[in-house]
Design a protein around this motif. Structure first.
Motif, PDB file in Angstrom:
ATOM      1  N   ARG A 118     -22.136  22.695 -30.861  1.00 22.37           N
ATOM      2  CA  ARG A 118     -22.644  21.706 -30.425  1.00 22.37           C
ATOM      3  C   ARG A 118     -23.551  21.737 -29.445  1.00 22.37           C
ATOM      4  N   SER A 119     -23.490  22.919 -28.609  1.00 21.71           N
ATOM      5  CA  SER A 119     -24.196  23.131 -27.374  1.00 21.71           C
ATOM      6  C   SER A 119     -25.749  23.388 -28.045  1.00 21.71           C
ATOM      7  N   ILE A 120     -25.467  24.326 -28.841  1.00 18.54           N
ATOM      8  CA  ILE A 120     -26.668  24.820 -29.551  1.00 18.54           C
ATOM      9  C   ILE A 120     -27.483  23.395 -30.253  1.00 18.54           C
ATOM     10  N   ALA A 121     -26.848  22.623 -30.817  1.00 21.39           N
ATOM     11  CA  ALA A 121     -27.367  21.822 -31.616  1.00 21.39           C
ATOM     12  C   ALA A 121     -28.097  20.622 -30.643  1.00 21.39           C
ATOM     13  N   MET A 122     -27.268  20.383 -29.524  1.00 21.26           N
ATOM     14  CA  MET A 122     -28.128  19.444 -28.523  1.00 21.26           C
ATOM     15  C   MET A 122     -29.286  20.116 -28.059  1.00 21.26           C
ATOM     16  N   GLY A 123     -29.317  21.581 -27.733  1.00 21.49           N
ATOM     17  CA  GLY A 123     -30.416  22.215 -27.112  1.00 21.49           C
ATOM     18  C   GLY A 123     -31.669  22.130 -28.328  1.00 21.49           C
ATOM     19  N   VAL A 124     -31.398  22.425 -29.441  1.00 20.86           N
ATOM     20  CA  VAL A 124     -32.509  22.307 -30.351  1.00 20.86           C
ATOM     21  C   VAL A 124     -33.020  20.728 -30.757  1.00 20.86           C
ATOM     22  N   GLY A 125     -31.970  19.957 -30.555  1.00 15.13           N
ATOM     23  CA  GLY A 125     -32.550  18.550 -30.890  1.00 15.13           C
ATOM     24  C   GLY A 125     -33.440  18.157 -29.500  1.00 15.13           C
ATOM     25  N   ASN A 159     -41.826  12.019 -20.575  1.00 15.32           N
ATOM     26  CA  ASN A 159     -40.932  12.999 -20.391  1.00 15.32           C
ATOM     27  C   ASN A 159     -39.709  13.153 -19.481  1.00 15.32           C
ATOM     28  N   ALA A 160     -40.031  12.088 -18.648  1.00 14.01           N
ATOM     29  CA  ALA A 160     -38.825  11.760 -17.522  1.00 14.01           C
ATOM     30  C   ALA A 160     -37.856  10.982 -18.313  1.00 14.01           C
ATOM     31  N   TRP A 161     -38.144  10.205 -19.353  1.00 14.26           N
ATOM     32  CA  TRP A 161     -37.166   9.525 -20.106  1.00 14.26           C
ATOM     33  C   TRP A 161     -36.312  10.392 -21.079  1.00 14.26           C
ATOM     34  N   LEU A 162     -37.098  11.421 -21.789  1.00 13.71           N
ATOM     35  CA  LEU A 162     -36.655  12.334 -22.563  1.00 13.71           C
ATOM     36  C   LEU A 162     -35.598  13.537 -21.938  1.00 13.71           C
ATOM     37  N   LEU A 163     -36.153  13.591 -20.535  1.00 12.07           N
ATOM     38  CA  LEU A 163     -35.261  14.735 -19.872  1.00 12.07           C
ATOM     39  C   LEU A 163     -34.297  14.019 -19.320  1.00 12.07           C
ATOM     40  N   GLY A 164     -34.004  12.898 -18.876  1.00 17.67           N
ATOM     41  CA  GLY A 164     -32.952  12.099 -18.450  1.00 17.67           C
ATOM     42  C   GLY A 164     -31.959  11.974 -19.434  1.00 17.67           C
ATOM     43  N   ARG A 165     -32.323  11.731 -20.784  1.00 15.51           N
ATOM     44  CA  ARG A 165     -31.421  11.680 -21.859  1.00 15.51           C
ATOM     45  C   ARG A 165     -30.754  12.875 -22.219  1.00 15.51           C
ATOM     46  N   ASP A 166     -31.663  14.183 -22.150  1.00 14.46           N
ATOM     47  CA  ASP A 166     -31.063  15.421 -22.267  1.00 14.46           C
ATOM     48  C   ASP A 166     -30.010  15.834 -21.358  1.00 14.46           C
ATOM     49  N   LEU A 167     -30.370  15.645 -20.177  1.00 16.80           N
ATOM     50  CA  LEU A 167     -29.520  16.171 -19.047  1.00 16.80           C
ATOM     51  C   LEU A 167     -28.181  15.237 -19.058  1.00 16.80           C
ATOM     52  N   GLY A 168     -28.412  13.987 -19.036  1.00 20.43           N
ATOM     53  CA  GLY A 168     -27.309  13.095 -19.180  1.00 20.43           C
ATOM     54  C   GLY A 168     -26.120  13.536 -20.258  1.00 20.43           C
ATOM     55  N   ASP A 169     -26.597  13.943 -21.624  1.00 23.10           N
ATOM     56  CA  ASP A 169     -25.877  14.004 -22.715  1.00 23.10           C
ATOM     57  C   ASP A 169     -25.221  15.293 -22.587  1.00 23.10           C
ATOM     58  N   MET A 170     -25.761  16.242 -21.648  1.00 17.80           N
ATOM     59  CA  MET A 170     -24.856  17.432 -21.442  1.00 17.80           C
ATOM     60  C   MET A 170     -23.558  17.342 -20.781  1.00 17.80           C
ATOM     61  N   LEU A 193     -33.507   7.574 -16.173  1.00 21.80           N
ATOM     62  CA  LEU A 193     -34.673   7.671 -15.960  1.00 21.80           C
ATOM     63  C   LEU A 193     -35.083   8.369 -14.445  1.00 21.80           C
ATOM     64  N   SER A 194     -34.263   7.860 -13.621  1.00 20.26           N
ATOM     65  CA  SER A 194     -34.585   8.499 -12.191  1.00 20.26           C
ATOM     66  C   SER A 194     -34.178   9.899 -12.154  1.00 20.26           C
ATOM     67  N   LEU A 195     -33.013  10.292 -12.730  1.00 20.95           N
ATOM     68  CA  LEU A 195     -32.911  11.640 -12.928  1.00 20.95           C
ATOM     69  C   LEU A 195     -33.775  12.531 -13.944  1.00 20.95           C
ATOM     70  N   GLY A 196     -34.324  11.769 -14.852  1.00 18.95           N
ATOM     71  CA  GLY A 196     -35.381  12.628 -15.622  1.00 18.95           C
ATOM     72  C   GLY A 196     -36.720  12.711 -15.018  1.00 18.95           C
ATOM     73  N   ALA A 197     -37.021  11.777 -13.879  1.00 17.95           N
ATOM     74  CA  ALA A 197     -38.220  11.709 -13.160  1.00 17.95           C
ATOM     75  C   ALA A 197     -38.033  12.993 -11.991  1.00 17.95           C
ATOM     76  N   ILE A 198     -37.073  13.002 -11.661  1.00 10.49           N
ATOM     77  CA  ILE A 198     -36.818  14.063 -10.406  1.00 10.49           C
ATOM     78  C   ILE A 198     -37.049  15.333 -11.173  1.00 10.49           C
ATOM     79  N   GLY A 199     -36.207  15.541 -12.167  1.00 14.94           N
ATOM     80  CA  GLY A 199     -36.452  16.965 -12.912  1.00 14.94           C
ATOM     81  C   GLY A 199     -37.651  17.352 -13.583  1.00 14.94           C
ATOM     82  N   THR A 200     -38.369  16.272 -14.106  1.00 11.64           N
ATOM     83  CA  THR A 200     -39.872  16.333 -14.637  1.00 11.64           C
ATOM     84  C   THR A 200     -40.486  16.625 -13.420  1.00 11.64           C
TER      85      THR A 200
END
Length: 230
Positions: A118-125, A159-170, A193-200
Motif C-alpha cells: 500500500r505504501s508503494i501504491a500511495m507513492g506511485v499514486g 502543488n500545495a493542495w496535492l502535497l497536503g493530500r499526499d502527506l495527510g494520507d501517509m 492546504l496549510s501543510l502542503g503550502a509549507i511543504g511546497t
C-alpha cells in the motif's frame, strides 16, 4: 502548523527519521541517475542517426551532450518533487511511527502499520497525480504568464493542495480504514492546504528541498493528531 514545523525539525536527526532521510535520498538520486544514463544513451543514439544522415557526426555528438544536460536539469526541476514524495511515501510509515512514539504514544500504540504494497501504491499514486495534474493544467499556466505572477501562484496552490493530500494520507492510513479517507479529506481541507503550502515552500529552497519530504511527513503527523485533539 508553524509549531509542527519546528517539532519536525527538532526530530530530523533522530535515528529512525535520519535513516529514512538517507534511504529516501539515496533512492531518489539513484532514480535520477538512471534517468540521466537513459537520456545519455537515447541522445547518443539520436546523435548517431542524425550524424549519419547529415554527415556531421562530431557536431551532432556535442549537441547531444548539451541536450542531455539541459533535459536532465529540466527533468530534475520538474520531477524532483513528484519523485521525492513518491519515494519517501514508501518509507513514510517509519517517520510517522517515530514521531508518534515520541509525541503521541497512545495513538502510536493503537496505529496499524501500513503494508509495503500500500505504501508503494500511495507513492506511485502521488507521483502520478502530481505529474498528471500539472500536465493537465499546463495550458492554464501558460495563459497566466501574461499576468506576471499568475503562473507561479497557480502552480504553488495546485502543488500545495496535492502535497497536503499526499502527506495527510501517509498518516491517516495508519489510523482509519481506506473507505473513511474521503470523508476525512473533506473535513481537513484547510489544514492540509496549510501543510502542503509549507511543504511546497520548502521544496523551493535549495538544499532544504532535499529534506522537505521527510520534514513534511513529520509535520503531517503533528497536524493529524493535533487536529484530532482540537
Amino acid at each position: 502548523m508553524i509549531h509542527a514545523f519546528f517539532l519536525a525539525v527538532g526530530q530530523l536527526f533522530d535515528r529512525p527519521v535520519l535513516l529514512v532521510l538517507v534511504k529516501s535520498l539515496a533512492l531518489t538520486l539513484l532514480l535520477f541517475l538512471g534517468l540521466g544514463v537513459g537520456l545519455w544513451f537515447a541522445m547518443g543514439w539520436l546523435a548517431g542517426a542524425a550524424g549519419e544522415w547529415m554527415g556531421h557526426g562530431a557536431g551532432a555528438g556535442a549537441l547531444a551532450d548539451i541536450a542531455t544536460l539541459l533535459l536532465f536539469v529540466l527533468g530534475w526541476w520538474l520531477l524532483f518533487r513528484a519523485v521525492a514524495v513518491a519515494v519517501v511515501g514508501i518509507f513514510a510509515d517509519e517517520v510517522v511511527a517515530a514521531v508518534e512514539a515520541k509525541h503521541y504514544p497512545a495513538a502510536h500504540a493503537a496505529a496499524r502499520a501500513v503494508p509495503l504494497g500500500r505504501s508503494i501504491a500511495m507513492g506511485v499514486g502521488s507521483a502520478a497525480r502530481t505529474i498528471g495534474y500539472n500536465l493537465l493544467l499546463a495550458p492554464i499556466y501558460l495563459m497566466l504568464l501574461v499576468t506576471g505572477v499568475g503562473t507561479a501562484l497557480a502552480f504553488f496552490l495546485v502543488n500545495a493542495w496535492l502535497l497536503g493530500r499526499d502527506l495527510g494520507d501517509m498518516v491517516a492510513a495508519r489510523h482509519m480504514p481506506y473507505a473513511q479517507l474521503d470523508a476525512w479529506r473533506r473535513q481537513t481541507r484547510l489544514r492540509r492546504l496549510s501543510l502542503g503550502a509549507i511543504g511546497t515552500g520548502l521544496f523551493l529552497v535549495p538544499v532544504i528541498n532535499l529534506v522537505a519530504p521527510v520534514l513534511g511527513a513529520a509535520m503531517a503527523t503533528h497536524a493529524f493528531h493535533r487536529g484530532r485533539e482540537a
